[in-house]
Design a protein around this motif. Sequence first.
Motif, PDB file in Angstrom:
ATOM      1  N   PRO A 188       8.597   4.987  -3.396  1.00 20.60           N
ATOM      2  CA  PRO A 188       8.539   3.878  -2.440  1.00 20.60           C
ATOM      3  C   PRO A 188       9.136   2.617  -3.071  1.00 20.60           C
ATOM      4  CG  PRO A 188       6.380   4.243  -3.413  1.00 20.60           C
ATOM      5  CD  PRO A 188       7.280   5.291  -3.988  1.00 20.60           C
ATOM      6  N   ALA A 233       6.870  -0.648  -3.713  1.00 22.10           N
ATOM      7  CA  ALA A 233       5.810  -0.747  -4.723  1.00 22.10           C
ATOM      8  C   ALA A 233       6.317  -0.456  -6.125  1.00 22.10           C
ATOM      9  CB  ALA A 233       4.678   0.219  -4.389  1.00 22.10           C
ATOM     10  N   TYR A 283      -2.318   0.165   7.481  1.00 22.63           N
ATOM     11  CA  TYR A 283      -3.367  -0.459   6.662  1.00 22.63           C
ATOM     12  C   TYR A 283      -3.243  -1.987   6.583  1.00 22.63           C
ATOM     13  CZ  TYR A 283      -4.851   4.098   4.732  1.00 22.63           C
ATOM     14  OH  TYR A 283      -5.314   5.374   4.564  1.00 22.63           O
ATOM     15  N   VAL A 291       0.837  -1.194   0.000  1.00 25.96           N
ATOM     16  CA  VAL A 291       0.000   0.000   0.000  1.00 25.96           C
ATOM     17  C   VAL A 291       0.874   1.246   0.000  1.00 25.96           C
ATOM     18  CG1 VAL A 291      -2.060  -0.981   1.037  1.00 25.96           C
ATOM     19  CG2 VAL A 291      -0.218  -0.203   2.507  1.00 25.96           C
ATOM     20  N   ASN A 292       2.154   1.047   0.248  1.00 30.35           N
ATOM     21  CA  ASN A 292       3.149   2.137   0.268  1.00 30.35           C
ATOM     22  C   ASN A 292       2.663   3.407   0.927  1.00 30.35           C
ATOM     23  OD1 ASN A 292       2.237   3.840  -2.302  1.00 30.35           O
ATOM     24  ND2 ASN A 292       2.255   1.698  -2.932  1.00 30.35           N
ATOM     25  N   VAL A 293       2.200   3.291   2.159  1.00 32.00           N
ATOM     26  CA  VAL A 293       1.730   4.477   2.864  1.00 32.00           C
ATOM     27  C   VAL A 293       2.711   4.976   3.920  1.00 32.00           C
ATOM     28  CG1 VAL A 293      -0.697   3.976   2.488  1.00 32.00           C
ATOM     29  CG2 VAL A 293       0.408   3.152   4.569  1.00 32.00           C
ATOM     30  N   CYS A 294       3.604   4.104   4.422  1.00 31.91           N
ATOM     31  CA  CYS A 294       4.455   4.561   5.527  1.00 31.91           C
ATOM     32  C   CYS A 294       5.601   5.412   5.020  1.00 31.91           C
ATOM     33  CB  CYS A 294       4.953   3.386   6.358  1.00 31.91           C
ATOM     34  SG  CYS A 294       6.327   2.476   5.614  1.00 31.91           S
TER      35      CYS A 294
END
Lengths: 289, 596, 496
Positions: A71, A74, A159, A53-56
């Motif tokens: 990121p 991803a 997530y 999800v490459n959110v951090c």
Amino acid sequence: MNDVPVAAPRPLVELTIDGQTVRVSEGSTILDACRQEGINTPTLCWAENLTPVNVCRVCVVEVENSRVLVPSCARQAEDGMVVSTDSERVRTSRRMVYELLASSVELDRASAEVKDWMVHYGADPSRMGDKAEIATVAQPPKVQDDLYVRDYERCILCYKCVEACGEDAQHTFAIATAGRGFGAHISTEFDVSLPDSACVYCGNCIGVCPTGALVFKTEHDMREEGTWDEEAQHVSTTVCTFCGVGCNLELHVQDERIVKVTSPADHSVTHGHLCIKGRFGWRHAQPDG
Amino acid sequence: MPDLRFGDAEPTAAEREAVDAVVGDLGPVVVAEGERLVYAGHSRTRERRHLLLPALHAVQRASGWISPGGLDYACRQLEVPPAEAWGVATFYHLFTHEPPEAADTVHVCDDVACRPLGAVGLIDDLRAAGHHAKASPCLGQCERGPAVLVQRTGDADLTVAPGGVDEVAVAISSRDSTPSTPAPQAGSPDLALLARVGVVDPESLDDYRAHGGYTALGAALAMGPDRVIEEVTTAGLSGRGGAAFPTGLKWRGVADQQGRPRHLVCNADESEPGTFKDRVVMESDPFSLVEAMTIAGTAIGAEQGWLYIRGEYPVATARLRNAIDAARAAGLLGDDVAGSGRRFDIDLRSGAGAYICGEETALFNSIEGFRGEPRNKPPFPTTHGLFGEPTAINNVETLVNVLPIVLGGGAAYAATGTERSPGTRLFCLSGRVASPGVYEHEFGITLRGVLEAAGGVVGADEPHAVLLGGAAGFFVRSEQLDLPLTLEDTRAAGVSLGSGVVMVFGEEDDMVDTVRRVAEFFRDESCGQCVPCRVGTIRQEEVLARLRDDASLDDERDLLDDLAAVMRDASICGLGQTAAGAVRSALDLGLLEGSR
Amino acid sequence: MWAVDPRRSASAKFADVWLGIDVGTDIALAHGVAREIIAAGLVNREFVDRATTGFDEFADYVDEWTLERTEEVTGVPAAAIREMAHAYATAPTAQILWTLGITEHHTGVDNVLSLCNLALLTGHVGRWGSGLCPLRGQNNVQGGGDMGALPNKLPGFQDVEDDAARAKFEAAWGTSIPAANGWNLTQMFEAMGRDELKALWVIGENPVDSEADANHARALMERLDVMVVQDVFMTRTAEMADVVLPAALGWAESDGTVTNSERRVQRTRAAVPPPGQARQEIDIVAALAEHMGATDWGRPTAEELWDELRPLSPMHTGMSWARIEEEGGIQWPCPEEEHPGSPFLHGRLWENPVGGRPAPFSCIPWQPPVDELSEEFPLRLTTGRALDSYNTGVQTDKYNSPIRTGEALDMSAADASALGVEAGERVQVSSRRGSIEMTVAIDATLQKGLAFTTFHFPELADVNKLTSDAHDPKAGTAEFKAAAIRVDKLETLVDA
């Protein structure tokens, strides 16, 4: 007997990472390439059994001709890509991600790896201000049943639990991200209690949580009592007894008692995911339940 | 779909009716034919998920909030997990999650343009008058603030601008929004994009045609898709949303995805603080957008167009709905566009209060019925856009440029403006200028020229500061007044035209508070997905609040630098990447030195 | 995904289409689908000609199963049956998966054969992504069979009545093996009834609670001269035993292997020591053998037993203990150490010419459940499991599941209202074999005439007092899925 059909080998792409030429098969991510080369890269929201999800953003790297950092978890490796994993920009962003998280979330039960990286990048969350005066996600833990504790002051909003509850494993969708901005949080609908939600208590959310926000009640209680001691625990891998799927169980044992159950993410049967019986049905192995 | 668990709460009759109207002909996901046969499943669910946002609007409108019964009913019809629907519902400002305090909610813009115009006091006054008043981010009425949006239960929303206690009361009793105000240049022969604004009857297809409307569509259909894309490419048209990507290249990329369903999306989610140009076009010349979308859609081979308009624009929304219906009735949309044998239709979707949904991939997620969280790129929309299918997404201003290009030819268009910035540009003038409003100028005009055209700065020769390009843009000061406003010159100067915002501040304006409000805007509008933006924007706002409350700038400078770096470099999307731009420019220009 | 189930189960809710079949009409549906595939010209002729036998006879046999007749018998609309037949036959790959709803019938084996017919008609077998798969309800049903815990099989599914196979094992074990097949579970109970079976050693089974027609089963066990129960719990069966041998838990207290539904042999490992006097099952068996006079068994480890198996069972020969460890499990057959294991079976059917014996079509009659519905017993009761519980509950009642709802008789709204009963009401539930009290729950998705319950809480509701012990003559599996019951309001009974 049947031969396993093998797909045609994927073509290789060649890229440069930190000055070294690296060849990986097409479709690999930059993170895959880094790992292949032994370049240690921090991750938080990435897991091998979940869709990235490459959110951090802690795994960001610098790619030549890219305006912003990318990121690595991803972004697919491309031919001719020139990647830096330790530039000043990368170091600043990684340090800041840790500082931002640690200033707003309790990371005391995160993995040792998280703590090591914070030291590595010299992260100093206190720069953000006194925790009593700045925004944090501090809140009491949610204890709503005998199996789970959801301690959201430890939630970094990676997530993973949402993915494990939904499309990537359980397809139960009992929890989702709600709210927005700094108020974004993991929630059931209308914040109903977990027993009143769609939750089927597979514990796959617990299995993927990287910071101890989601834990077995056994672990939570032992931590509260001060008896939780990971050093004194050993782990045995065995097979669940409750059906014919053959999920592998990692039994975490302290003082000859099972204290929690995980499952290896790299095992082909269920890739680390279990159901309620496998995750919590072990009490019959203990004389006093 | 999975074994979902729904709640026990019953919908009201109004909620049921409203949701049923949204689900409409497609019908609910689960269909039982007798006791022994049920159709459901993933593909039926997937086909209907995009109805979630309209269904939530329907529940909000019916009951004044997203009630448990209403949400649950929408979830049952669409087989959406209630937790996911809750996640979507709580993403948007315009959805409320507790029983309404009053039938009407009065949203008052207290953002950077309206703030100096007494917005904060107006909120107090409205509350004193018994209204349920809430502070709101920019409502896109900056030329006539302070702006008010009245969100009504069971009735259409109203725009009141400028808003006051009396004006709000009148609007509610008459059920009428404030009439659209004509652009200051209305009627001038030099206008290309605003030529019909204030001239044509926005509700009449006949009048639109009488003013040259739909000649471009005829020409485009006669040219064929390839020629249209060629002309747009030759024209050198670039996106007016801020990123300035060449439109012809984007269209070509989508047109080349033969054999896959393709989409045209019009981004009318104009939410950049200080921006209102698209609203003016949509309110005053809505058919031009419908015609431009039809040309674009048929050129790229899309059969479906989507017009995503911000939820705070009730007047523009109503006029566009009318225009789409009229065009469809006239055979200008539908299975056989103007007798060409091509199919193209437009679905209008309303946002619900989320600046981030102006980001193209967040907008796709919003249409698709998910949280408006931006996606990672690549892959890009050209190949993986709406529903994962090839998509051209353009904003309103970009699209309406296509009409003069098709009619006059790409080469003629390219001869206007400057070589690298051909054409004209719409500017949104607000703040301390004599005649605020939307202006159309050829690229290359200086900032000084733009201010002069608007009657100059009020009460001073030169502005104290100008916010150029919106909250995601930069502050500039008088030394930049002679900067030619082109893509190339602004880029070289390290600033950006953004969405064409020119917001003028005078000495009397509190710049520390203004900059803090910009930071607060990003804090409120961050989707919350990535760490740099979710936590970075709140930390930035905390620093600026400390500066307002006497902290020393020297103590905070390093932290501001690092926050700017991580947000710019490591955020997923443009919101986080630009969230520190205006703040940094204010810092660099010394606008924060005067902090009290 | 198509789901065929009398109930709209949790899995059925995932499906694109759910067909609510009448209990016990699986063969009829399969025949109807087969006839439609044949009539519509959707048979994979090339596969059928090369790899199967008996097609013509089969085609004649199922010809009477028109869509209309199939609808009449199964209750499923003809158009939907047609749609499913076409979807299955024309899919590039297709699988049929089933659980106990197919096997717990007196026609269980025939039910499976009728599904095999469909795979043979379409060639959906022996290829990646296609096939037939029973989803096993326990972690080592497959492994028990693999190891010869069947009355007619030696380890590796070698026939007891095959002299050569027997000779191989006799040579390895230095003993003689009875030349005739033994009794299956049902036959054992019958033998108890004839007093031919007088001593019983029960290992890890709780027949007092789990056998159908429980009253009858308990009466038969009372006739035994001696019963030894080897278990990890003091079950209700253990309470009846003359001797109880406390055993270590297989999955958490023992080293060994189990085989899952996809034939994957995996390691179990002891994590905690067994409590009290409980001993490893290998030790228990070896110690008993010693008492019976076998002096050379010693106390073998699990690995030593595995190594004893490998040369005797060709499908396990390639699986070294080290490989099982390293590879996290191997799917049989795995005849030599270089063999990767077999993700699917029957690939031979795609060889040209076909490898080995072609696969035969089976012409099998449809028979309704033995326990017929009547005016006295008008409701069909079918049993199943809940997600958080396991069989008779002895392992799963030890943890506090937040999703446990307890035992109830699920009824359709129509039946409940016809009887004048409400959710939560206690009622008397009776079959031809027994009668118990239960609490009613209304399941809006249940079709009229159908009732459902789990059987996880025998101390609360002894459901197996109701179920039918009619059984499949080949497999011995009882018809748990189809009992005829009646439901009476308690006050009506008092009034009467």
